[in-house]
Design a protein around this motif. Structure first.
Motif, PDB file in Angstrom:
ATOM      1  N   LEU A  90     -36.679  24.474  45.617  1.00  0.00           N
ATOM      2  CA  LEU A  90     -36.303  23.113  45.242  1.00  0.00           C
ATOM      3  C   LEU A  90     -37.194  22.621  44.104  1.00  0.00           C
ATOM      4  CD1 LEU A  90     -34.667  20.470  45.998  1.00  0.00           C
ATOM      5  CD2 LEU A  90     -36.689  19.843  47.348  1.00  0.00           C
ATOM      6  N   LEU A 111     -38.120  20.849  52.765  1.00  0.00           N
ATOM      7  CA  LEU A 111     -37.337  20.859  51.529  1.00  0.00           C
ATOM      8  C   LEU A 111     -36.227  19.811  51.589  1.00  0.00           C
ATOM      9  CD1 LEU A 111     -38.871  23.550  50.997  1.00  0.00           C
ATOM     10  CD2 LEU A 111     -36.740  24.469  50.074  1.00  0.00           C
ATOM     11  N   PHE A 143     -29.294  17.829  47.695  1.00  0.00           N
ATOM     12  CA  PHE A 143     -29.534  18.588  46.474  1.00  0.00           C
ATOM     13  C   PHE A 143     -28.786  17.988  45.282  1.00  0.00           C
ATOM     14  CE2 PHE A 143     -29.326  22.257  43.576  1.00  0.00           C
ATOM     15  CZ  PHE A 143     -30.622  22.732  43.657  1.00  0.00           C
ATOM     16  N   ASP A 154     -41.906  24.238  41.644  1.00  0.00           N
ATOM     17  CA  ASP A 154     -40.815  24.200  42.608  1.00  0.00           C
ATOM     18  C   ASP A 154     -41.380  24.432  44.009  1.00  0.00           C
ATOM     19  OD1 ASP A 154     -39.132  23.864  40.449  1.00  0.00           O
ATOM     20  OD2 ASP A 154     -38.573  25.975  40.329  1.00  0.00           O
ATOM     21  N   ASN A 202     -35.727  14.609  40.586  1.00  0.00           N
ATOM     22  CA  ASN A 202     -34.835  13.843  41.460  1.00  0.00           C
ATOM     23  C   ASN A 202     -34.392  12.584  40.714  1.00  0.00           C
ATOM     24  OD1 ASN A 202     -33.902  11.978  43.559  1.00  0.00           O
ATOM     25  ND2 ASN A 202     -34.727  13.461  45.021  1.00  0.00           N
ATOM     26  N   ILE A 231     -31.055  25.809  49.926  1.00  0.00           N
ATOM     27  CA  ILE A 231     -31.278  24.366  49.800  1.00  0.00           C
ATOM     28  C   ILE A 231     -30.219  23.724  48.909  1.00  0.00           C
ATOM     29  CG2 ILE A 231     -32.957  24.664  47.899  1.00  0.00           C
ATOM     30  CD1 ILE A 231     -32.982  21.922  50.678  1.00  0.00           C
ATOM     31  N   ASN A 232     -29.630  24.515  48.013  1.00  0.00           N
ATOM     32  CA  ASN A 232     -28.595  23.963  47.127  1.00  0.00           C
ATOM     33  C   ASN A 232     -27.323  23.582  47.884  1.00  0.00           C
ATOM     34  OD1 ASN A 232     -27.936  26.661  47.658  1.00  0.00           O
ATOM     35  ND2 ASN A 232     -26.947  26.960  45.678  1.00  0.00           N
ATOM     36  N   GLY A 275     -30.466  27.473  42.510  1.00  0.00           N
ATOM     37  CA  GLY A 275     -31.280  26.752  43.486  1.00  0.00           C
ATOM     38  C   GLY A 275     -31.047  27.224  44.910  1.00  0.00           C
ATOM     39  N   THR A 299     -35.682  16.090  49.252  1.00  0.00           N
ATOM     40  CA  THR A 299     -34.550  15.749  48.376  1.00  0.00           C
ATOM     41  C   THR A 299     -34.278  14.243  48.390  1.00  0.00           C
ATOM     42  OG1 THR A 299     -32.829  16.010  50.085  1.00  0.00           O
ATOM     43  CG2 THR A 299     -33.410  17.982  48.764  1.00  0.00           C
TER      44      THR A 299
END
Length: 334
Positions: free
Chosen positions: A113, A261, A93, A244, A283, A87-88, A109, A265
């Motif tokens: 997340l 996910l 992200f 997370d 976020n 996900i990074n 990450g 973001t």
């Protein structure tokens, strides 16, 4: 009717099974995801990290996504229960504040997340107490003087953390002497404790108890009744939590889970969730999109000075047994 049912089933040809803490996600977020993706979301809930882990380890295979606290994410990583999502690498992200990459098992990450964070403090009824309180010692003295009671969470780590903090020890200590002191402190206040429970909010609202050891999500009640209710991060210090969003290795719908996910973001999605949850969000752009009362709340968005007084749980490994022994003494003490 048959035609309508057929259309409905076609509208949701895919599924996503989410396993989250009770009432820890705004239903509007799930509805928005369903509308945009045509993926049907099935939500199940748990009340503790341990309950969730026991279910997954017990062979439950239908779940796609879980929301562990940071220390539980590290435990699940050791047990090889989590899927690498990368996900990074996703463009959204960049919205995540790097200080919330707290999991030792996932410093970049690559797996999970960061979802939400908050403090564990005291939700209180100022009408019953006759004042605003500043922390634990203030609550103990006021409750005793007034002849009123309060509740503690039915949570080993959170309750023992209160005892550890009040004795000047770190919340991740497994030193038997530290734990004995912590247990003695909690046992000493048990005459004023009405119950160990997660279900304290209605009792505080009604005045059946004067206060509750509770999560900052209780600010939703404070906003609804600011004259009578308050929430304080104790001056002595407190724990903070962070959950997370993780995808399970056994997830039957991995692609849909990763879509969720990515969806989460987006600042407007995280802000929609926080508007109902009254937690903090990792976020960064989402913070500016939350309602004014949340944006301006020092309880939800603690100052840097307050953040220095907060501690987060870590995986204690075999040291957890020491904690469990002390907790048993607390729960069984008369």
């Amino acid at each position: 009717m048959a035609a309508l049912l057929s259309t409905a089933s076609l509208a949701f040809s895919a599924e996503l099974n989410i396993y989250n803490w009770g009432e820890y996600i705004n239903p509007e977020v799930l509805k928005k995801f369903e509308e945009e993706t045509k993926i049907k979301v099935n939500l199940s809930t748990y009340s503790s990290n341990e309950e969730m882990l026991a279910k997954i380890q017990g062979g439950a295979t239908g779940y796609d996504i879980v929301f562990p606290s940071v220390h539980m994410q590290d435990i699940m990583a050791k047990l090889d229960l989590l899927e690498k999502t990368d996900i990074n690498q996703y463009e959204g992200f960049k919205n995540i504040d790097p200080q919330f990459l707290r999991a030792k098992s996932d410093p970049k990450g690559e797996y999970c997340l960061p979802y939400a964070f908050g403090t564990v403090g005291i939700l209180y009824n100022r009408t019953v107490l006759g004042k605003d309180i500043t922390g634990w010692h203030d609550l103990f003295e006021t409750a005793k003087a007034k002849g009123v009671k309060f509740t503690l969470l039915d949570d080993m780590r959170e309750v023992m953390a209160v005892g550890l903090i009040l004795n000047g020890h770190p919340v991740n200590s497994t030193d038997p002497n530290d734990l004995q002191q912590a247990a003695d402190t909690i046992i000493g206040i048990k005459p004023e404790v009405a119950a160990f429970t997660y279900d304290a909010r209605p009792m505080v609202q009604s005045g059946d108890v004067a206060a509750a050891h509770f999560f900052v999500g209780g600010m939703v009640d404070v906003f609804g009744d600011p004259k009578n209710l308050g929430y304080v991060i104790p001056e002595e210090g407190a724990t903070m939590y962070q959950e997370d969003i993780c995808v399970l290795k056994t997830a039957p719908n991995k692609d849909n889970a990763i879509k969720f996910l990515q969806f989460y973001t987006r600042p407007e999605v995280a802000a929609l969730n926080i508007a109902q949850q009254t937690n903090g969000t990792p976020n960064v752009p989402a913070r500016q999109l939350t309602p004014e009362n949340i944006k301006n709340s020092k309880e939800i968005n603690p100052t840097d000075e307050t953040m220095k007084r907060l501690q987060i749980f870590e995986d204690l490994g075999s040291g957890l047994r020491q904690l469990d022994r002390a907790w048993t003494k607390v729960k069984t003490a008369q």
